[in-house]
Design an enzyme around this catalytic site. Structure first.
Site, PDB file in Angstrom:
ATOM      1  N   ASP A  82      14.114   1.578 -13.232  1.00  0.00           N
ATOM      2  CA  ASP A  82      13.258   0.541 -12.642  1.00  0.00           C
ATOM      3  C   ASP A  82      13.020  -0.616 -13.612  1.00  0.00           C
ATOM      4  O   ASP A  82      12.307  -1.564 -13.277  1.00  0.00           O
ATOM      5  CB  ASP A  82      11.925   1.124 -12.159  1.00  0.00           C
ATOM      6  N   TYR A 122       9.311  16.807 -12.586  1.00  0.00           N
ATOM      7  CA  TYR A 122       9.559  15.459 -13.051  1.00  0.00           C
ATOM      8  C   TYR A 122      11.028  15.254 -13.476  1.00  0.00           C
ATOM      9  O   TYR A 122      11.579  16.042 -14.230  1.00  0.00           O
ATOM     10  CB  TYR A 122       8.650  15.086 -14.239  1.00  0.00           C
ATOM     11  N   ARG A 162      18.145  13.989 -23.040  1.00  0.00           N
ATOM     12  CA  ARG A 162      16.843  14.438 -22.531  1.00  0.00           C
ATOM     13  C   ARG A 162      17.096  15.494 -21.461  1.00  0.00           C
ATOM     14  O   ARG A 162      17.832  15.238 -20.502  1.00  0.00           O
ATOM     15  CB  ARG A 162      16.089  13.253 -21.931  1.00  0.00           C
ATOM     16  N   GLU A 179      16.291   4.640 -24.661  1.00  0.00           N
ATOM     17  CA  GLU A 179      16.615   5.419 -23.458  1.00  0.00           C
ATOM     18  C   GLU A 179      17.691   4.668 -22.671  1.00  0.00           C
ATOM     19  O   GLU A 179      17.636   3.443 -22.527  1.00  0.00           O
ATOM     20  CB  GLU A 179      15.348   5.584 -22.615  1.00  0.00           C
ATOM     21  N   ASP A 224      10.656  15.116 -21.517  1.00  0.00           N
ATOM     22  CA  ASP A 224       9.560  14.267 -21.038  1.00  0.00           C
ATOM     23  C   ASP A 224       8.608  15.116 -20.204  1.00  0.00           C
ATOM     24  O   ASP A 224       8.999  15.656 -19.159  1.00  0.00           O
ATOM     25  CB  ASP A 224      10.152  13.126 -20.183  1.00  0.00           C
ATOM     26  N   TRP A 227       1.700  12.474 -12.064  1.00  0.00           N
ATOM     27  CA  TRP A 227       3.109  12.700 -11.708  1.00  0.00           C
ATOM     28  C   TRP A 227       3.991  12.434 -12.931  1.00  0.00           C
ATOM     29  O   TRP A 227       3.846  11.505 -13.654  1.00  0.00           O
ATOM     30  CB  TRP A 227       3.567  11.783 -10.569  1.00  0.00           C
TER      31      TRP A 227
END
Ligand code: KDG
Ligand code: MG
Length: 411
Positions: free
Chosen positions: A324, A165, A153, A347, A218, A411
């Site tokens: 996260d 981002y 990515r 991912e 993304d 965001w």
């Protein structure tokens, strides 16, 4: 409603710790001593989900048969009256995943065997290359290619904007907390500047790496549907594996506009809580990959259902795998990945930091750019409560975006 082999739930514990990032961990222990682990982390809102679990979910679990995963799932979904929502669904997910862990340990089988067994040798992954310039980003991508990764990515800073981002400026890497400021950091955004600069990243990537490497990007929901359609068309010559979150889709019809204009494959779903959030997009074949994560979409039970539904429409799963998501969530969806007939890609951002590896142990392995799920019974993950106690919760927020005139943006 219970067989002879009952495993009665005796204790339910919620632990919030911060071994590098905040994680909400659920531990369900049965009278037999077998315990299971679940993850309920909702980035930036960890205490809300921990309180919900402690106050409203844990008391309902004591005395139930841990084998009755489906009934407990329905009890926590239909039984609360207030269906769906990120806090509720992450709580259900944590319970569900812990119960699958328990069932696997009781059966002495890894969870993927309970789902139907392996459909492939390993789980294909994509990794992140981010940088402040196109050159930095591609240098990083080059290192990852050297390590054997076959799908990358690419995110690069937008010239003229301080942060974009996935590019964290002075942060060393994506694992770091954003908690050096008491309130959410703010990043500027300009769609015009982004649209004027993004193509170069992919032109240069194809020049440098040729056509075999899989490339992804993304957008983080920053475009309107017609802008997303234009971006998809613009990037068609560079043959992306997928373009992620090109547009926010609370209104699922938005994806029809994007789909009507481009053959660039589309992916969405990391913030979705249930199959209802993506049902129309899947059913109408407006997307190609559904990115729901085990923690945020209701656990293994729910993710399996989404995968089976998506398979009817040639949509493949590509679960969210940002830092996260705790190692427990990661393990849970790795079992789904190795089983799902319509698995696409996972991912991957590394196996955590030194601190998180002290708290969580797992039997996943990365070999030549492919993730291998181990054979330990259950999820194959463990959690060291004593180590976790050394790292107390540390409030942290995701950034927010504003247009250059101050308007709040996605965001
Ligand atoms: O909590 C938010 C992050 O997980 C998200 O920003 C990461 O978009 C993301 C991705 O695709 O990994
Ligand atoms: Mg994303």
């Amino acid at each position: 409603m219970s067989g002879n082999r009952k495993l009665i739930i005796e204790d339910v514990k919620v632990i919030v710790s911060c071994p590098g990032r905040n994680f909400v961990t659920l531990k369900i222990t049965t009278e037999s001593g077998i315990y299971g682990l679940g993850d309920a982390t909702v980035n930036g809102r960890e205490q809300a989900v921990a309180t919900y679990l402690r106050e409203h979910v844990a008391p309902c679990l004591i005395g139930r048969n841990a084998h009755e995963i489906e009934d407990i799932w329905q009890y926590l979904y239909k039984g609360v009256y207030w269906r769906k929502g990120p806090i509720n669904m992450a709580s259900i997910a944590a319970v569900d995943v812990a119960l699958w862990d328990i069932k696997g340990k009781a059966a002495d089988l890894p969870v993927y065997e309970l789902l139907g067994g392996k459909s492939r040798r390993g789980v294909g992954v994509y990794v992140h290359a981010t940088g402040n310039t196109v050159e930095d980003t591609l240098d990083r991508a080059g290192e990852l290619v050297g390590q054997g990764y076959q799908a990358i990515r690419l995110q690069s800073s937008v010239p003229g904007l301080d942060g974009s981002y996935g590019v964290l400026g002075d942060k060393k890497d994506y694992f770091e907390l954003q908690n050096d400021r008491p309130l959410p950091p703010e990043h500027p955004w300009s769609t015009k500047k982004y649209m004027n600069s993004i193509e170069e990243l992919f032109v240069e990537a194809r020049k440098r790496f040729g056509n075999e490497l899989h490339l992804l990007h993304d957008v983080h929901s920053r475009l309107t549907p017609i802008e997303a359609a234009r971006l998809g068309k613009m990037l068609e010559p560079y043959d992306l594996l997928f373009l992620e979150d090109a547009v926010a889709a609370e209104n699922q019809e938005s994806y029809r506009i994007v789909r009507d204009h481009t053959t660039t494959p589309l992916a969405i779903g990391e913030i979705y809580n249930t199959i209802w959030d993506c049902k129309d997009m899947i059913q109408n074949q407006w997307i190609d990959y559904i990115r729901t994560a085990s923690t945020h979409a209701g656990g293994i039970t729910a993710l399996r259902r989404i995968a089976d539904f998506a398979a009817l429409y040639h949509v493949r799963i590509a679960p969210h795998g940002a830092p996260d998501l705790s190692p427990i969530c990661y393990a849970a969806q790795s079992h789904i990945d190795i089983w799902a007939p319509n698995f696409g890609i996972q991912e991957f951002v590394g196996f955590g930091t030194e601190k998180s590896n002290e708290v969580f142990s797992h039997d996943l392995k990365m070999v030549d750019g492919m993730l291998h799920v181990g054979d330990r019974p259950g999820l194959g993950v463990d959690f060291d409560e004593e180590a976790a106690a050394k790292y107390p919760y540390n409030r942290s927020y995701l950034p927010v975006s504003r247009l250059e005139d101050g308007t709040l943006w996605s965001w």
